[in-house]
Design an enzyme around this catalytic site. Structure first.
Site, PDB file in Angstrom:
ATOM      1  N   GLU A  51     -11.503   5.745  -5.952  1.00 40.86           N
ATOM      2  CA  GLU A  51     -10.755   6.678  -6.811  1.00 40.86           C
ATOM      3  C   GLU A  51     -10.674   8.050  -6.161  1.00 40.86           C
ATOM      4  OE1 GLU A  51     -12.331   5.731 -11.064  1.00 40.86           O
ATOM      5  OE2 GLU A  51     -10.217   6.287 -11.154  1.00 40.86           O
ATOM      6  N   HIS A  52     -10.271   8.055  -4.918  1.00 38.14           N
ATOM      7  CA  HIS A  52     -10.042   9.312  -4.213  1.00 38.14           C
ATOM      8  C   HIS A  52      -9.208   9.024  -2.973  1.00 38.14           C
ATOM      9  CE1 HIS A  52     -13.072   8.030  -1.312  1.00 38.14           C
ATOM     10  NE2 HIS A  52     -13.918   7.829  -2.296  1.00 38.14           N
ATOM     11  N   ALA A  53      -8.801  10.083  -2.293  1.00 45.29           N
ATOM     12  CA  ALA A  53      -8.113   9.941  -1.005  1.00 45.29           C
ATOM     13  C   ALA A  53      -8.843  10.820   0.007  1.00 45.29           C
ATOM     14  CB  ALA A  53      -6.659  10.366  -1.131  1.00 45.29           C
TER      15      ALA A  53
END
Ligand code: TYD
Length: 136
Positions: A51-53
């Site tokens: 849930e991130h980049a």
């Protein structure tokens, strides 16, 4: 970089009666040199990871045991990869939103990364991510 730049790479597999051996050489089998390796294990059922980049990080994700799914999203398209073989890995280019779920019990997720850990390289807010890729 678009979602199509992220793809499954099949690794060499040396099989004989004693079992299988797979190896990875940075810059040869994967498109970057490896500066860090980390792994997820003892993941409780129902847990989600990711849930991130990452702004600049290249990663290569291998399912060493068990299975899990990786959902990649570039802000306009999504693709789900089911990972369950230790001679396949998923190359994830920078600026790709990722979400990992469906971990089977006993699964191990190993990640090879192009840089050492740097919290400043993360985009953890979905809103900031969509802004960064021009989607909001
Ligand atoms: P995070 O990358 O958010 O985990 P995931 O993507 O698997 O959900 O990292 C979880 C925590 O671990 C966070 O506090 C940062 C820390 N961490 C390190 O200290 N070094 C590392 O190499 C990684 C990947 C995470």
């Amino acid at each position: 970089m678009p979602l199509k730049d992220c793809h499954i790479i099949e690794l060499p597999k040396i099989s004989d009666v004693r079992g299988n051996l797979t190896f990875i050489e940075g810059g040869t089998h994967i498109p970057f040199d490896v500066k860090r390796v980390y792994y997820l294990y003892d993941v409780p059922g129902g847990s989600d990871r990711g849930e991130h980049a990452h702004k600049n990080l290249h990663q290569f994700v291998i399912c060493m045991s068990g299975s899990f799914d990786i959902l990649l999203d570039d802000g306009s398209e999504q693709k789900r990869f089911h990972m369950n073989r230790s001679y396949y890995g998923l190359y994830i280019c920078p600026m790709m939103w990722r979400y990992l779920d469906n971990f089977s019990s006993g699964s191990v997720c190993m990640v090879l990364a192009s840089e050492t850990y740097d919290e400043a390289d993360y985009i953890r807010s979905r809103q900031d991510y969509l802004k960064a890729v021009g989607r909001s």
